[in-house]
Design a protein around this motif. Structure first.
Motif, PDB file in Angstrom:
ATOM      1  N   GLN A   1       0.832  -1.191   0.000  1.00 34.21           N
ATOM      2  CA  GLN A   1       0.000   0.000   0.000  1.00 34.21           C
ATOM      3  C   GLN A   1       0.876   1.255   0.000  1.00 34.21           C
ATOM      4  O   GLN A   1       1.865   1.330   0.727  1.00 34.21           O
ATOM      5  CB  GLN A   1      -0.896   0.026   1.238  1.00 34.21           C
ATOM      6  N   PRO A   2       0.512   2.248  -0.808  1.00 27.95           N
ATOM      7  CA  PRO A   2       1.268   3.501  -0.799  1.00 27.95           C
ATOM      8  C   PRO A   2       0.836   4.399   0.354  1.00 27.95           C
ATOM      9  O   PRO A   2      -0.254   4.265   0.900  1.00 27.95           O
ATOM     10  CB  PRO A   2       0.889   4.126  -2.138  1.00 27.95           C
ATOM     11  N   TRP A   3       1.715   5.313   0.719  1.00 29.83           N
ATOM     12  CA  TRP A   3       1.396   6.371   1.668  1.00 29.83           C
ATOM     13  C   TRP A   3       1.162   7.650   0.882  1.00 29.83           C
ATOM     14  O   TRP A   3       1.890   7.942  -0.068  1.00 29.83           O
ATOM     15  CB  TRP A   3       2.541   6.578   2.662  1.00 29.83           C
ATOM     16  N   ARG A   4       0.163   8.418   1.263  1.00 25.47           N
ATOM     17  CA  ARG A   4      -0.125   9.678   0.598  1.00 25.47           C
ATOM     18  C   ARG A   4       0.788  10.763   1.159  1.00 25.47           C
ATOM     19  O   ARG A   4       0.914  10.920   2.368  1.00 25.47           O
ATOM     20  CB  ARG A   4      -1.588  10.064   0.796  1.00 25.47           C
ATOM     21  N   ILE A   5       1.446  11.522   0.256  1.00 28.39           N
ATOM     22  CA  ILE A   5       2.364  12.587   0.662  1.00 28.39           C
ATOM     23  C   ILE A   5       1.552  13.852   0.942  1.00 28.39           C
ATOM     24  O   ILE A   5       0.890  14.387   0.055  1.00 28.39           O
ATOM     25  CB  ILE A   5       3.415  12.851  -0.422  1.00 28.39           C
ATOM     26  N   ILE A   6       1.613  14.306   2.200  1.00 25.32           N
ATOM     27  CA  ILE A   6       0.905  15.521   2.589  1.00 25.32           C
ATOM     28  C   ILE A   6       1.789  16.741   2.405  1.00 25.32           C
ATOM     29  O   ILE A   6       1.361  17.772   1.883  1.00 25.32           O
ATOM     30  CB  ILE A   6       0.429  15.435   4.053  1.00 25.32           C
ATOM     31  N   GLU A   7       3.059  16.640   2.831  1.00 28.68           N
ATOM     32  CA  GLU A   7       3.956  17.785   2.769  1.00 28.68           C
ATOM     33  C   GLU A   7       5.404  17.312   2.745  1.00 28.68           C
ATOM     34  O   GLU A   7       5.731  16.266   3.323  1.00 28.68           O
ATOM     35  CB  GLU A   7       3.725  18.705   3.978  1.00 28.68           C
ATOM     36  N   ALA A   8       6.252  18.067   2.061  1.00 23.31           N
ATOM     37  CA  ALA A   8       7.692  17.786   2.022  1.00 23.31           C
ATOM     38  C   ALA A   8       8.450  19.061   2.322  1.00 23.31           C
ATOM     39  O   ALA A   8       8.137  20.134   1.797  1.00 23.31           O
ATOM     40  CB  ALA A   8       8.091  17.243   0.653  1.00 23.31           C
ATOM     41  N   SER A   9       9.466  18.959   3.183  1.00 22.08           N
ATOM     42  CA  SER A   9      10.277  20.127   3.534  1.00 22.08           C
ATOM     43  C   SER A   9      11.704  19.676   3.803  1.00 22.08           C
ATOM     44  O   SER A   9      11.964  18.509   4.088  1.00 22.08           O
ATOM     45  CB  SER A   9       9.704  20.846   4.764  1.00 22.08           C
ATOM     46  N   VAL A  10      12.638  20.629   3.724  1.00 20.50           N
ATOM     47  CA  VAL A  10      14.051  20.365   3.987  1.00 20.50           C
ATOM     48  C   VAL A  10      14.563  21.438   4.932  1.00 20.50           C
ATOM     49  O   VAL A  10      14.313  22.638   4.717  1.00 20.50           O
ATOM     50  CB  VAL A  10      14.881  20.366   2.688  1.00 20.50           C
ATOM     51  N   GLU A  11      15.294  21.022   5.959  1.00 14.78           N
ATOM     52  CA  GLU A  11      15.863  21.963   6.920  1.00 14.78           C
ATOM     53  C   GLU A  11      16.800  22.933   6.208  1.00 14.78           C
ATOM     54  O   GLU A  11      17.738  22.530   5.533  1.00 14.78           O
ATOM     55  CB  GLU A  11      16.642  21.196   7.993  1.00 14.78           C
ATOM     56  N   GLY A  12      16.532  24.235   6.344  1.00 14.75           N
ATOM     57  CA  GLY A  12      17.380  25.241   5.727  1.00 14.75           C
ATOM     58  C   GLY A  12      17.098  25.486   4.262  1.00 14.75           C
ATOM     59  O   GLY A  12      17.834  26.232   3.608  1.00 14.75           O
ATOM     60  N   GLY A  13      16.038  24.869   3.719  1.00 13.62           N
ATOM     61  CA  GLY A  13      15.692  25.046   2.314  1.00 13.62           C
ATOM     62  C   GLY A  13      14.264  25.529   2.141  1.00 13.62           C
ATOM     63  O   GLY A  13      13.465  25.503   3.079  1.00 13.62           O
ATOM     64  N   SER A  14      13.955  25.995   0.944  1.00 12.56           N
ATOM     65  CA  SER A  14      12.606  26.450   0.628  1.00 12.56           C
ATOM     66  C   SER A  14      12.257  26.015  -0.789  1.00 12.56           C
ATOM     67  O   SER A  14      13.124  25.535  -1.539  1.00 12.56           O
ATOM     68  CB  SER A  14      12.512  27.975   0.750  1.00 12.56           C
ATOM     69  N   ASP A  15      10.980  26.201  -1.160  1.00 17.64           N
ATOM     70  CA  ASP A  15      10.510  25.807  -2.504  1.00 17.64           C
ATOM     71  C   ASP A  15      10.935  24.379  -2.837  1.00 17.64           C
ATOM     72  O   ASP A  15      11.472  24.105  -3.915  1.00 17.64           O
ATOM     73  CB  ASP A  15      11.053  26.769  -3.566  1.00 17.64           C
TER      74      ASP A  15
END
Length: 434
Positions: free
Chosen positions: A356-370
């Motif tokens: 089963q796949p997991w749905r991606i709600i949000e992605a972020s990187v420490e110290g990064g944007s966009d």
């Protein structure tokens, strides 16, 4: 990694050239009035080529004709005169187990070939073997016409670079570790097998091995199947669905191994035919995803299958796969794209769609944007590799944080991107994904 080939004499030596200035700088005395190519739409390029010929100026035209296939015209080639044609390109390394591979296919029928290969970022093993001198592996007319370089257990690396006009960027890969829960695949499947010219024998062998493994290893769940072979035309292996038995699979393999690979790829026609059967079933697309004939608009293609079919696709180690196209098709149907780095990996890949796949709600990187994920995936499967890029200069070992959801359960998964490696490719990677 950067592979460098030169016909007759070596062209690239020393550090890896990454810009036009880097390529031109060492050769001001030997290159007279070099002409730099520009990328434009095909119709404009063809018109410019003809107009340039009329002016008796030496033009060159390179056209993309399929996944990993280019046709080049150069006019005129004067007798007893040295002509230099330099082609530089970016290509992803292919994962295999814990290694990363670079593959360089040497041109057939060329008598005098030199290859210099230089790598950065990890311990390299090359085949055929060639000792490194000042960090450069060198071959002259090797009998083996394929050069392979493997980074053994490479450190996690995060490319970082600054574009003078738009600022700092980063890019990298991540394979998040997520809980694995079994899925319930459908009991019928349609295989769309690309038999066009771009499905070279190596890629086709992987397709057939993968199809056999999917049918064999999923036999208790996968009761019936149908197979469509396609290039510019489509042809069903048999009418209707066939019972998934060892005898039927053996018959399919005998017929498939007798096929000739020829023609262009009408992906839209194949998808329409694949969706023409009644009822719900899974669709397994065994193709490089390049639509070189017929409909090529990704938005149109991605809505061809409709809502009753989930599409699964596979990326091989052979260069030229249109990953963005495969990701778009899989994403709009709730499917996925899986890596098959070698024919030996087909057994594991054949079971990947059962989680089963997991749905991606949000992605972020420490110290990064966009932060961008290549292909804009909406779901994540166990073992899936993500290509990530963004703006900024995150610190060493910054983490990619994913908020995931499955059956009303939400989790947070963090994956280290690795230590920074300065490279102008960071901005290019961001631009390519964007």
């Amino acid at each position: 990694a950067f592979g460098k080939t030169a016909v007759t004499t070596p062209v690239f030596t020393g550090s890896v050239p990454s810009t036009l200035a880097d390529i031109r700088m060492p050769r001001p005395e030997t290159w007279e009035k070099p002409r730099e190519a520009r990328m434009v739409p095909r119709e404009r390029a063809a018109h410019a080529f003809e107009e340039t010929v009329r002016q008796q100026i030496d033009p060159a035209l390179a056209e993309w004709t399929g996944a990993g296939i280019f046709r080049v015209q150069v006019y005129p080639l004067e007798p007893k005169t040295l002509h230099r044609i330099v082609i530089a390109y970016d290509t992803d390394l292919h994962p295999r187990a814990d290694d990363l591979l670079y593959r360089l296919d040497l041109p057939p029928g060329v008598k005098d070939v030199h290859v210099d290969l230089e790598g950065h970022g990890g311990t390299i093993a090359v085949a055929p073997k060639a000792p490194a001198v000042d960090g450069i592996h060198r071959w002259h007319n090797p009998q083996q016409r394929v050069i392979v370089a493997g980074f053994r257990h490479p450190d996690h690396l995060m490319l970082q670079g600054t574009d003078p006009g738009t600022g700092p960027y980063f890019a990298g890969h991540a394979r998040p570790r997520i809980p694995e829960l079994p899925a319930a695949p459908r009991d019928r499947a349609v295989f769309l097998v690309d038999t066009s010219l771009s499905s070279n024998p190596e890629r086709m062998n992987t397709w057939l091995a993968l199809m056999r493994e999917v049918l064999t290893r999923n036999r208790p769940q996968l009761k019936q199947f149908a197979v469509l072979f396609f290039d510019v035309n489509v042809s069903w292996w048999r009418d209707g669905f066939t019972t998934n038995t060892p005898a039927h699979v053996d018959a399919l393999m005998r017929d498939a191994n007798a096929l000739a690979l020829e023609g262009a790829t009408d992906l839209g026609r194949a998808l329409r035919a694949g969706a023409s059967k009644t009822g719900a079933y899974d669709v397994f697309l065994l193709s490089d995803g390049a639509a070189t004939w017929g409909e090529a608009d990704l938005h149109v293609l991605s809505h061809t299958l409709g809502g009753d079919h989930t599409l699964f696709a596979y990326r091989t180690a052979v260069a030229g796969t249109q990953v963005a196209a495969l990701n778009q098709l899989a994403r709009t149907t709730g499917g996925a794209v899986f890596n098959v780095p070698s024919p030996q990996a087909t057994a594991k890949a054949a079971l990947a769609h059962r989680s089963q796949p997991w749905r991606i709600i949000e992605a972020s990187v420490e110290g990064g944007s966009d932060v961008l994920l290549a292909g804009r995936p909406t779901t994540l499967y166990p073992g899936q590799m993500l290509r990530v890029a963004g703006r900024g200069h995150p610190k060493a070992n910054a983490r990619l944080t994913l908020e995931l959801e499955q059956n009303e359960r939400r989790i947070t998964v963090r994956t280290v991107l690795g230590k920074p490696l300065r490279s102008p490719l960071a901005a290019r990677a961001y631009g390519q994904i964007a």
